[in-house]
Motif scaffolding. Structure first.
Motif, PDB file in Angstrom:
ATOM      1  N   PRO A   1      65.900 -82.622 132.487  1.00  0.00           N
ATOM      2  CA  PRO A   1      64.815 -81.908 133.183  1.00  0.00           C
ATOM      3  C   PRO A   1      64.031 -82.848 134.088  1.00  0.00           C
ATOM      4  N   CYS A   2      63.952 -82.522 135.351  1.00  0.00           N
ATOM      5  CA  CYS A   2      63.375 -83.451 136.329  1.00  0.00           C
ATOM      6  C   CYS A   2      62.011 -83.010 136.857  1.00  0.00           C
ATOM      7  N   ASN A   3      61.453 -81.923 136.306  1.00  0.00           N
ATOM      8  CA  ASN A   3      60.138 -81.461 136.740  1.00  0.00           C
ATOM      9  C   ASN A   3      59.090 -81.601 135.645  1.00  0.00           C
ATOM     10  N   LEU A   4      59.344 -82.467 134.680  1.00  0.00           N
ATOM     11  CA  LEU A   4      58.430 -82.631 133.555  1.00  0.00           C
ATOM     12  C   LEU A   4      57.099 -83.216 134.016  1.00  0.00           C
ATOM     13  N   ARG A   5      56.018 -82.674 133.468  1.00  0.00           N
ATOM     14  CA  ARG A   5      54.695 -83.281 133.663  1.00  0.00           C
ATOM     15  C   ARG A   5      54.341 -84.175 132.487  1.00  0.00           C
ATOM     16  N   SER A   6      54.777 -83.794 131.284  1.00  0.00           N
ATOM     17  CA  SER A   6      54.422 -84.526 130.073  1.00  0.00           C
ATOM     18  C   SER A   6      55.673 -84.818 129.247  1.00  0.00           C
ATOM     19  N   LEU A   7      55.806 -86.063 128.799  1.00  0.00           N
ATOM     20  CA  LEU A   7      56.927 -86.462 127.945  1.00  0.00           C
ATOM     21  C   LEU A   7      56.382 -87.225 126.746  1.00  0.00           C
ATOM     22  N   CYS A   8      56.788 -86.788 125.560  1.00  0.00           N
ATOM     23  CA  CYS A   8      56.393 -87.455 124.314  1.00  0.00           C
ATOM     24  C   CYS A   8      57.655 -87.937 123.600  1.00  0.00           C
ATOM     25  N   ILE A   9      57.709 -89.224 123.294  1.00  0.00           N
ATOM     26  CA  ILE A   9      58.849 -89.795 122.578  1.00  0.00           C
ATOM     27  C   ILE A   9      58.329 -90.408 121.287  1.00  0.00           C
ATOM     28  N   CYS A  10      58.800 -89.882 120.161  1.00  0.00           N
ATOM     29  CA  CYS A  10      58.459 -90.425 118.842  1.00  0.00           C
ATOM     30  C   CYS A  10      59.504 -91.481 118.486  1.00  0.00           C
ATOM     31  N   LEU A  11      59.063 -92.709 118.353  1.00  0.00           N
ATOM     32  CA  LEU A  11      59.978 -93.836 118.197  1.00  0.00           C
ATOM     33  C   LEU A  11      60.448 -94.002 116.763  1.00  0.00           C
ATOM     34  N   SER A  12      61.598 -94.618 116.626  1.00  0.00           N
ATOM     35  CA  SER A  12      62.128 -95.020 115.315  1.00  0.00           C
ATOM     36  C   SER A  12      61.813 -96.493 115.098  1.00  0.00           C
ATOM     37  N   GLU A  13      61.822 -96.920 113.839  1.00  0.00           N
ATOM     38  CA  GLU A  13      61.599 -98.337 113.551  1.00  0.00           C
ATOM     39  C   GLU A  13      62.793 -99.189 113.938  1.00  0.00           C
ATOM     40  N   VAL A  14      63.985 -98.618 113.894  1.00  0.00           N
ATOM     41  CA  VAL A  14      65.192 -99.442 114.009  1.00  0.00           C
ATOM     42  C   VAL A  14      66.174 -98.962 115.064  1.00  0.00           C
ATOM     43  N   ILE A  15      65.965 -97.788 115.637  1.00  0.00           N
ATOM     44  CA  ILE A  15      66.907 -97.255 116.624  1.00  0.00           C
ATOM     45  C   ILE A  15      66.455 -97.662 118.031  1.00  0.00           C
ATOM     46  N   PHE A  16      67.312 -98.390 118.743  1.00  0.00           N
ATOM     47  CA  PHE A  16      67.006 -98.822 120.099  1.00  0.00           C
ATOM     48  C   PHE A  16      67.390 -97.709 121.079  1.00  0.00           C
ATOM     49  N   LEU A  17      66.459 -97.365 121.961  1.00  0.00           N
ATOM     50  CA  LEU A  17      66.631 -96.199 122.820  1.00  0.00           C
ATOM     51  C   LEU A  17      67.070 -96.540 124.240  1.00  0.00           C
ATOM     52  N   GLU A  18      67.339 -97.804 124.531  1.00  0.00           N
ATOM     53  CA  GLU A  18      67.635 -98.173 125.908  1.00  0.00           C
ATOM     54  C   GLU A  18      68.875 -97.467 126.442  1.00  0.00           C
ATOM     55  N   GLY A  19      69.903 -97.293 125.593  1.00  0.00           N
ATOM     56  CA  GLY A  19      71.104 -96.594 126.039  1.00  0.00           C
ATOM     57  C   GLY A  19      70.817 -95.172 126.490  1.00  0.00           C
ATOM     58  N   PHE A  20      69.924 -94.500 125.786  1.00  0.00           N
ATOM     59  CA  PHE A  20      69.522 -93.153 126.159  1.00  0.00           C
ATOM     60  C   PHE A  20      68.599 -93.171 127.376  1.00  0.00           C
ATOM     61  N   MET A  21      67.606 -94.051 127.353  1.00  0.00           N
ATOM     62  CA  MET A  21      66.620 -94.086 128.425  1.00  0.00           C
ATOM     63  C   MET A  21      67.272 -94.428 129.762  1.00  0.00           C
ATOM     64  N   ARG A  22      68.283 -95.266 129.743  1.00  0.00           N
ATOM     65  CA  ARG A  22      68.954 -95.653 130.981  1.00  0.00           C
ATOM     66  C   ARG A  22      69.522 -94.450 131.723  1.00  0.00           C
ATOM     67  N   ARG A  23      69.875 -93.415 130.963  1.00  0.00           N
ATOM     68  CA  ARG A  23      70.454 -92.220 131.580  1.00  0.00           C
ATOM     69  C   ARG A  23      69.407 -91.272 132.155  1.00  0.00           C
ATOM     70  N   ILE A  24      68.141 -91.458 131.784  1.00  0.00           N
ATOM     71  CA  ILE A  24      67.121 -90.497 132.218  1.00  0.00           C
ATOM     72  C   ILE A  24      66.031 -91.100 133.101  1.00  0.00           C
ATOM     73  N   TYR A  25      66.034 -92.421 133.297  1.00  0.00           N
ATOM     74  CA  TYR A  25      64.971 -93.052 134.091  1.00  0.00           C
ATOM     75  C   TYR A  25      64.764 -92.361 135.437  1.00  0.00           C
ATOM     76  N   SER A  26      65.849 -92.026 136.097  1.00  0.00           N
ATOM     77  CA  SER A  26      65.753 -91.463 137.448  1.00  0.00           C
ATOM     78  C   SER A  26      65.100 -90.083 137.476  1.00  0.00           C
ATOM     79  N   CYS A  27      64.917 -89.462 136.304  1.00  0.00           N
ATOM     80  CA  CYS A  27      64.341 -88.106 136.236  1.00  0.00           C
ATOM     81  C   CYS A  27      62.867 -88.110 135.818  1.00  0.00           C
ATOM     82  N   LEU A  28      62.248 -89.289 135.734  1.00  0.00           N
ATOM     83  CA  LEU A  28      60.904 -89.390 135.167  1.00  0.00           C
ATOM     84  C   LEU A  28      59.804 -89.524 136.213  1.00  0.00           C
ATOM     85  N   SER A  29      60.124 -89.475 137.483  1.00  0.00           N
ATOM     86  CA  SER A  29      59.122 -89.758 138.507  1.00  0.00           C
ATOM     87  C   SER A  29      57.990 -88.729 138.553  1.00  0.00           C
TER      88      SER A  29
END
Length: 511
Positions: free
Chosen positions: A146-174
């Motif tokens: 979704p590329c028209n988001l105004r608000s994004l909430c990410i609940c983090l894990s203690e041990v799961i690294f999210l960079e692999g996922f985030m790399r795929r969505i960075y371009s949609c966060l502007s």
């Protein structure tokens, strides 16, 4: 359910011999009215309603009732067991009307995100909950988000690294203006070596230049270097919340104030602020009007130095600041920093005297909409009877001393006159919390009359919080008889706060 309606009736009330009866069933209620009734139900309840009949099923599954959806079972009671079911729901039930959605980690998959991106153009707010994740799904095929988001909430894990996922969505966060990153403060250990940097804040800031509200809550790995990275690109930030981020010392605040000229709200509850960093900031050049320093360990000298150099306050949180004293308060009043103050939390500030507090409320109480003044055993009913009538605009108030505080009450507090004074003077009251425990209060046989006055003269009252005991039960039954069953609560399950008076409160809400 059938209602019998008499078509003809004589003036004396008796029916004519040729009277006709018409059976009006609930089926004849207009769909628009039923839809309005259903809008007050939770989504888990709509599922049961849909089993009544075909008509109710169609109405219960109307997409207008599914604009805001939480699929986190712990919060909403809704659980999706099969991804195919969810994909069908997105397409058929949510569709173009969906505006808000919460997803747990087990259903955050590439196909689900693809479907949301393609079928839900109105989606503006999304919560991605990875807090209980043990491993992530494969996101190599993720090419839509979704590329028209105004608000994004990410609940983090203690041990799961999210960079692999985030790399795929960075371009949609502007388009994002509100960002929540929720850490694991409550679950984490004290050893720093166990705190992994599970998300790259530096890369997030590079793709979110329009951020206005940033809430970094309880993130154990967060420190001042991350704040400097954030403010280097996000110059439009108006609200920054760093509550329960113990790694924040304040060394980044000079850069923050220089670059983020629009910053009005700075929330620093239970952070690791250091005096040398706080005093080196050019606060006089800032636009900060709402400040929360609750549970920070700043000295009297530091508090005076920092607070008196700020332009002035509308919201000030100083709960558990043991060095906030009469001297600091006098300096703030003298320099006019509290002239526009509408919300004040000075709970558990034992260096602040009763006389200084009384004098301040006499002169500034008329501006206050929120006041938290709990944990001060010397402030009994006599004090409150002298100040309540100065606070006509009060909407939120907390008073009393909770059970177990190190200074026990010397005599019991009589509540009846306190309640009556609130009823007579604070008609705008919305939330009231009285923390005195059952062993510290006394009341009379006429107490119910004073509760009646409060209930009738404060129609906006949404929450009345008391310690569990005989008085609580009496107040609870009084409100229940008036069909206001959700107003009275116990201090065990609920805590009153002033945060709803922040100008960006609606954007700071999460979970």
């Amino acid at each position: 359910m059938v209602l019998e309606v008499v078509k003809e009736q004589r003036k004396d009330g008796t029916a004519t011999s040729g009277q006709q009866f018409s059976a009006v069933t609930i089926d004849k209620i207009p769909d628009k009215l039923l839809l309005k009734v259903f809008s007050f139900l939770k989504h888990s309840e709509l599922g049961r309603v849909a089993q009544v009949c075909r008509k109710w099923r169609l109405l219960a599954y109307d997409s207008r009732l599914w604009k805001c959806v939480s699929l986190r079972a712990d919060y909403s009671g809704l659980h999706i067991s099969h991804l195919d079911t969810l994909l069908g729901l997105i397409s058929l039930r949510f569709g173009a009307t969906l505006q808000y959605i919460e997803l747990p980690s087990e259903i955050i998959t590439a196909p689900v995100l693809h479907e949301l991106a393609n079928k839900c153009p109105a989606l503006r707010c999304m919560t991605l909950d990875f807090s209980n994740a043990m491993q992530l799904h494969d996101f190599n095929d993720l090419n839509a988000f979704p590329c028209n988001l105004r608000s994004l909430c990410i609940c983090l894990s203690e041990v799961i690294f999210l960079e692999g996922f985030m790399r795929r969505i960075y371009s949609c966060l502007s388009s994002i203006e509100v960002l929540h990153l929720i850490g694991t403060f409550e679950l984490s250990s004290e050893s720093e070596e166990d705190n992994y940097e599970v998300i790259n804040i530096g890369k997030i800031k590079a793709h979110t230049p329009n951020l206005k509200v940033v809430n970094l809550y309880g993130i154990c790995f967060l420190d001042d270097s991350h704040i400097e990275l954030l403010c280097s690109n996000c110059i439009h930030i108006e609200c920054l919340a760093l509550n329960f981020c113990l790694g924040v010392r304040g060394s980044s605040f000079q850069t923050l104030i220089q670059r983020c000229k629009k910053l009005k709200t700075l929330l620093l509850q239970h952070t690791g602020l250091e005096e040398k960093h706080m005093q080196s900031v050019a606060w006089e050049t800032s636009s900060v009007q709402e400040l929360d320093l609750t549970s920070t360990e700043l000295s009297e000298q530091c508090l005076e130095n920092v607070l008196t150099r700020m332009p002035g306050f509308t919201y000030l949180g100083l709960g558990y600041c043991e060095f906030f004293s009469d001297k600091v308060l006098e300096k703030l009043v003298e320099k006019g920093k509290l002239n526009r103050l509408s919300s004040l939390d000075i709970s558990y500030t034992h260096a602040l005297s009763e006389n200084a507090t009384l004098q301040f409320l006499h002169t500034h109480g008329h501006n206050l909409q929120g006041l938290m003044l709990v944990g001060k055993p010397k402030l009994t009913e006599n004090f409150w009877l002298m100040v309540i009538h100065h606070m006509k605009n009060l909407r939120i108030c907390g008073l009393g001393t909770a059970n177990g505080w190190f200074l026990r009450m010397q005599s019991r507090v009589h509540l009846d006159q306190v309640i009556e004074t609130f009823a007579q003077n604070c008609c705008k009251l919305e939330r009231l919390e009285i923390q005195w425990d059952p062993d510290s209060i006394r009341f009379s046989d006429k107490s119910s009359k004073f509760i009646d006055h409060l209930r009738l003269k404060c129609p906006r009252l949404k929450s009345f919080t008391l310690s569990d005991g005989e008085y609580y039960e009496m107040v609870k039954s009084n409100f229940e008889r008036a069909d206001r069953t959700k107003v009275v609560r116990t201090t065990t399950n609920y805590q009153t706060s002033l945060v709803s008076l922040l100008h960006c409160y609606s954007d700071l809400l999460f979970n």
